[in-house]
Design an enzyme around this catalytic site. Structure first.
Site: not given
Ligand SMILES: NC(=O)C1=CN([C@@H]2O[C@H](COP(=O)(O)OP(=O)(O)OC[C@H]3O[C@@H](n4cnc5c(N)ncnc54)[C@H](O)[C@@H]3O)[C@@H](O)[C@H]2O)C=CC1
Ligand SMILES: CC(=O)C(=O)O
Ligand SMILES: [Mg+2]
Length: 472
Positions: A113, A168
């Protein structure tokens, strides 16, 4: 369609009064409805009552409601909850995000970060292509639906479509090591869908469109293919077409016929029917006749639906007209992508000897395989409870694995044909028979074979932007 108890396994949480009923009586009641008790868990117990979770497997789901009604009426039994294993598996969703590295100290924090991440951002800002190397884009596909044509359930909307898209995503990861995000958009407007997907595209290496109804699916896919530089693939069209073609290659070997010679009738000229026809034309089929609700599509007619005009002009060379039953006369192959139960045994009898029947409507096929198994050359369905399951899951993990690995700009015709041939070739000649024309979903060799052949096709057709290390 209700979201109630529909599975074959259910878990009943029962409070059983020890004074009024013996546990054996309950088991007998379950058995009387064709059910078997496969697990019993005691949740809590007191002098007067016991709370137990009883897992029951039941052969005929229609018996479930009758059994529950009787249990509810039994003296000394209180039904506290009823759940089925499918619903339990969906609690809280089926996937989660996992970081690849832990953040253990300030040094890690400043690298993943701020402040250090800023250098990575600026590297991408200077050269956008670096997003493929330095972000999840490299391995991530968006599975996008608007909920308008979910399985065979119809327009059930974006919230109800999510379980399919999550499923999926699981299959992408397990079978193809592709990270996939399920995204259901709360709009069914073509322009809004295109805009939303274009706005999401920076994060993704590919877009898998799913369960978007026809004819909007054709324009949405074409526009996104033209306007994005990553593969856009409508799975219900092309995934289905690839697997259908794979199955047909092998089915025709079983019956000893050639694709260029056979008469093929495609019933249901929607998303899947159009794509299946296109792949068969690319592969060399000559005599295809499309049939929808009003009969055969022919160049002698003009249709409101622009895709049907295209279809009529590129198929049906003899300009046959008439009903499904009429045009099936002397056909070699029936491909059903329409609705359950619309094909009759008498229609099949009018076809040529050893007819190939791909009855792919879900969940109910165009004809019950048991009704014609004595006269059919080969039968395939979309279901997992019959031999020869034609399902796009055999295609999408491998084809996207390949497209990501070679950073393909698109998934083109050459890549689709290569995928189909790869799937068909995973069945060795000595294994091939009328009950085994297509590999099973968990056949690991199939995904690897698809990846290899699709990358070769992408490189040969010039759409690959990178040659994977194992191809150098
Ligand atoms: N096995 C598989 O992997 C797949 C199976 N399917 C199945 O194929 C069917 C169609 O799916 P989509 O193409 O996505 O739907 P779609 O809605 O785009 O197309 C269906 C077409 O069938 C036509 N149709 C409906 N009833 C008919 C009848 N009685 N006679 C002739 N035509 C009829 C409709 O007018 C429409 O043109 C569904 O049942 C679906 O479950 C679809 C995709 C994959
Ligand atoms: C298999 C699939 O994608 C469908 O039925 O929509
Ligand atoms: Mg689908």
């Amino acid at each position: 369609m209700q979201g109630g108890i529909g599975g074959k396994n259910i878990i009943l949480r029962l409070e059983i009064s020890t004074e009024h009923i013996q546990f054996g009586q309950l088991i007998t009641l379950v058995n009387e409805h064709g059910g078997d008790v496969i697990a019993i868990d005691v949740i809590r117990t007191s002098e007067k009552a016991t709370v137990r979770d009883i897992t029951v497997t039941i052969a005929d789901p229609a018996e479930i409601d009758r059994m529950i009604t009787r249990i509810k009426k039994a003296q000394g039994v209180k039904v506290l909850s009823i759940s089925d294993r499918t619903f339990l598996l969906h609690l809280g969703g089926k996937i989660e995000m996992q970081p690849k590295v832990p953040i253990q100290n300030r040094d890690d924090l400043s690298r993943v970060y701020t402040p250090d991440v800023a250098r990575v951002c600026m590297a991408i800002h200077e050269e956008q292509d670096k997003a493929f190397r330095l972000t999840i884009k490299r391995n991530t596909v968006a599975v996008v639906s608007d909920g308008s044509a979910v399985l065979g359930l119809g327009n059930i909307g974006p919230y109800a479509a999510m379980p399919v898209m999550e499923g999926k995503a699981m299959l992408f990861k397990q079978l193809g090591s592709v990270d996939a995000f399920p995204i259901c958009l709360d709009t069914q407007d073509t322009e809004e869908i295109i805009k939303a997907i274009k706005q999401l595209a920076p994060a993704f290496g590919g877009i898998n469109l799913e369960d978007i109804s026809s004819p909007r699916c054709f324009e949405i896919e074409q526009r996104l293919r033209d306007e994005l530089d990553i593969p856009v693939f409508h799975d219900d069209q092309h995934g289905t077409a690839v697997v259908l073609y794979a199955g047909l290659i092998n089915a025709l070997k079983v019956v000893g016929k050639a694709l260029s010679d056979v008469k093929i009738v495609v019933c249901g000229i929607g998303a899947a029917g159009v794509a299946c026809t296109k792949i068969l034309l690319s592969a060399g089929a000559v005599n295809i006749i499309g049939v929808d609700r009003n009969g055969a599509l022919t160049a002698d007619e003009t249709y409101e639906h622009p895709m049907w005009n295209w279809y009529a002009q590129h198929t049906n060379p003899e300009r046959l007209s008439g009903t499904l039953s009429e045009v099936l006369k002397d056909a070699d192959v029936f491909i059903g992508l329409s609705a359950g139960g619309i094909l009759q045994r008498e229609d099949v009898k009018r076809m040529k000897e050893a007819p190939v029947l791909f009855t792919m409507a879900n969940p109910v096929p165009e004809i019950n395989p048991e009704d014609v198994e004595d006269i059919a050359g080969v039968i395939a369905t979309g279901r997992s409870d019959y031999p020869n399951q034609i399902n796009n899951v055999l295609c999408f993990p491998g084809i996207f694995r390949a497209a990501l690995d070679c950073r393909a700009r698109e998934i083109n015709e050459e890549m689709k044909l290569a995928a189909a041939e790869a799937i068909a070739s995973t069945i060795r000649p000595d294994e091939l028979n009328k009950l085994y024309i297509i590999p099973g979903v968990f056949n690991e060799g199939a995904v690897q074979q698809v990846r290899k052949k699709v990358i070769q096709a992408a490189i040969a057709s010039g759409t690959a932007r990178r040659v994977p290390r194992d191809f150098r």
